[in-house]
Design an enzyme around this catalytic site. Structure first.
Site, PDB file in Angstrom:
ATOM      1  N   CYS A 113       0.819  -1.222   0.000  1.00 37.88           N
ATOM      2  CA  CYS A 113       0.000   0.000   0.000  1.00 37.88           C
ATOM      3  C   CYS A 113       0.848   1.265   0.000  1.00 37.88           C
ATOM      4  O   CYS A 113       0.326   2.357  -0.207  1.00 37.88           O
ATOM      5  CB  CYS A 113      -0.922   0.023   1.211  1.00 37.88           C
ATOM      6  SG  CYS A 113      -1.963  -1.408   1.294  1.00 37.88           S
ATOM      7  N   HIS A 253      -3.208   6.689   3.804  1.00 40.31           N
ATOM      8  CA  HIS A 253      -3.664   5.451   3.159  1.00 40.31           C
ATOM      9  C   HIS A 253      -5.046   5.099   3.713  1.00 40.31           C
ATOM     10  O   HIS A 253      -5.266   5.130   4.924  1.00 40.31           O
ATOM     11  CB  HIS A 253      -2.659   4.339   3.456  1.00 40.31           C
ATOM     12  CG  HIS A 253      -3.122   2.986   3.024  1.00 40.31           C
ATOM     13  ND1 HIS A 253      -3.767   2.768   1.821  1.00 40.31           N
ATOM     14  CD2 HIS A 253      -3.049   1.775   3.631  1.00 40.31           C
ATOM     15  CE1 HIS A 253      -4.064   1.476   1.710  1.00 40.31           C
ATOM     16  NE2 HIS A 253      -3.645   0.861   2.801  1.00 40.31           N
ATOM     17  N   ASN A 283     -10.198  -0.292   0.628  1.00 39.50           N
ATOM     18  CA  ASN A 283      -8.725  -0.252   0.655  1.00 39.50           C
ATOM     19  C   ASN A 283      -8.199  -0.674  -0.722  1.00 39.50           C
ATOM     20  O   ASN A 283      -8.226  -1.852  -1.068  1.00 39.50           O
ATOM     21  CB  ASN A 283      -8.231  -1.193   1.760  1.00 39.50           C
ATOM     22  CG  ASN A 283      -6.714  -1.239   1.859  1.00 39.50           C
ATOM     23  OD1 ASN A 283      -6.001  -0.839   0.953  1.00 39.50           O
ATOM     24  ND2 ASN A 283      -6.229  -1.756   2.975  1.00 39.50           N
TER      25      ASN A 283
END
Ligand code: ACO
Length: 326
Positions: A113, A253, A283
C-alpha cells in the site's frame, strides 16, 4: 534548488460496485460490522477482462490533461502495484505503450500500500538530481483478483482503482519538501500471498489450497500500521521543523477509518484537516493515496502553498510519508 511539483492528478475506478449488502450474501458478515469496524460502505471491483493497466491508463490520461503535459514529454513512468497485469511486461510498460510516451523509461515497484509514496520518492530523486524533467507516478491495483471471497477478514476491505500524478521540475518553494521510506520484512507473512511466485508456482494443489489469495492477520497489522504511520508522519514534520497542528491536509492510506482516526488524533488534526474516501472506495492498496489526492484536488481542498502530508503503510511491511507544499 529545483523541486518536483505535482502539476496534475487523475484517478479511475471500475464501474462495478460491491456493497456491504452484496457481501452479506457471500460471507458471514453484516453491513453494521463492516461500517463500524472499517468505515467502508462500498468498493469498486474490476470485471473479468479489466486488468490493472486499464485503470492506470485512465487515471494517467486525466492527470496529463490537468497538467497540460503530452505523453511524449514524459521522461519516466513509475507504477506502484502488487497486482500487475502479469509478471512481465510491467504495468509501466503497458501504460507507456498505450499513452505513446515514446521518450519515457517505465517500470513498476512493489511496496504494498506504500507503493505510490515509494514511486513518488523515486520520482522526486530523479527530478531533484536534474536527470528528469517530467515523471508520471501511478498507484494502481485490482486487489479483487487476489482476494478470497470466502475469507470475510479480507474480502470486506480490499478493492480496485488507480490514481496518477504528473511531477514537473520547477523552481521555487512549492513541491515535494521531503519523503521518508521504511521497511521491515520480518513482518512479511502477516500480509502476503503465498502462491504464484517462484517460491510456490501455480499447481493444481496451490489452487485447491487457495494459495493465490492474500492472507492477512488483520488485528496484528492494524496495531503495527498505527505505530508506523505515526512514525513516518512525525518524522516528516520534524525533518521540516513543522509542528503537528500546522499541516493543512493529511491524506493517509485508506486502510481502515479507525486507523485514520487514530493517526489524526496523534497528529492533533481535526476531522476537516483529514481527507477520507474509504467509505466509497475501500482499501485500494497503492491506489488509495493517489485516488484520495486526486479527489481532494478536484474538490479544491488543496490550496496554493498548503502543507499536504501523505502517509501510507502496507504489505512488506513498508511505510512512508511525503510532505508537499502545494
Ligand atoms: N464480519 C463479521 N465478523 C468478522 C469479520 C467480518 N467481515 N471479520 C472478522 N470478524 C470477527 C472475527 O472473527 C473476530 O471474531 P471473534 O472475536 O469471535 O474471534 C472479531 O470479528 C474481531 O476480529 P478482529 O480481526 O480482531 O477485527 P478487527 O477489529 O481487527 O478488524 C480488520 C479486522 C478490519 C481487518 C482490521 O484488523 C484492519 O483493518 N486491519 C488492518 C488492515 C490494513 O491496514 N492492511 C494493511 C494495508 S493493505 C495492503 O498492504 C495490501
Amino acid at each position: 534548488m529545483y523541486k518536483a511539483r505535482i502539476i496534475g492528478t487523475g484517478s479511475s475506478a471500475p464501474s462495478k460496485v460491491l456493497t456491504n449488502k452484496d457481501l452479506e450474501n457471500m460471507v458471514d458478515t453484516s453491513d453494521e460490522w463492516i461500517v463500524t469496524r472499517t468505515g467502508i460502505k462500498q468498493r469498486h471491483i474490476a470485471e473479468n477482462g479489466e486488468p490493472t493497466s486499464k485503470f492506470a491508463y485512465q487515471a494517467s490520461v486525466k492527470a496529463l490533461e490537468m497538467a497540460g503535459v503530452s505523453p511524449d514529454q514524459l521522461d519516466m513512468i513509475i507504477v506502484g502495484s502488487v497486482t500487475p497485469d502479469m509478471a512481465t511486461p510491467s504495468v509501466g510498460c503497458i501504460v507507456q505503450h498505450q499513452l505513446k510516451a515514446t521518450q519515457a523509461a517505465a517500470f513498476d515497484i512493489s511496496a504494498g500500500c506504500t507503493g505510490f509514496i515509494y514511486a513518488l520518492s523515486i520520482a522526486n530523486s530523479y527530478i531533484k538530481s536534474g536527470m528528469c524533467q517530467k515523471i508520471l507516478v501511478i498507484g494502481a491495483e485490482t486487489l479483487s483478483k487476489i482476494t478470497d471471497y470466502q475469507d470475510r477478514t479480507t474480502c470486506i476491505i480490499f478493492a480496485d482503482g488507480a490514481g496518477a500524478a504528473v511531477l514537473s521540475k520547477e523552481e521555487g518553494d512549492r513541491g515535494i519538501l521531503s519523503t521518508h521510506l521504511y521497511s521491515d520484512g520480518a513482518y512479511g507473512k502477516l500480509l502476503y500471498m503465498p502462491g504464484g511466485g517462484s517460491a510456490l508456482p501455480a499447481t493444481y494443489k496451490t489452487i485447491d489450497d487457495r494459495e493465490h489469495y492474500l492472507k492477512m492477520d488483520g488485528n496484528k497489522v492494524f496495531k503495527i500500521a498505527i505505530k508506523s504511520l505515526e512514525e513516518a508522519a512525525l518524522t516528516a514534520l520534524s525533518h521540516n521543523n513543522i509542528t503537528e497542528g500546522t499541516v493543512d491536509l493529511l491524506i493517509p492510506h485508506q486502510a481502515n477509518s479507525r486507523i485514520i482516526d487514530a493517526i489524526a488524533k496523534r497528529l492533533k488534526l481535526p476531522p476537516e484537516k483529514v481527507f477520507s474516501n474509504i467509505d466509497t472506495y475501500g482499501n485500494t492498496s497503492a491506489a488509495s493515496v493517489p485516488i484520495a489526492l486526486d479527489e481532494a484536488n478536484r474538490q479544491k481542498k488543496l490550496k496554493e502553498n498548503h502543507l499536504i502530508l501523505l502517509d501510507a503503510f502496507g504489505a512488506g511491511f513498508t511505510w512512508g510519508s511525503a510532505l508537499l507544499r502545494w
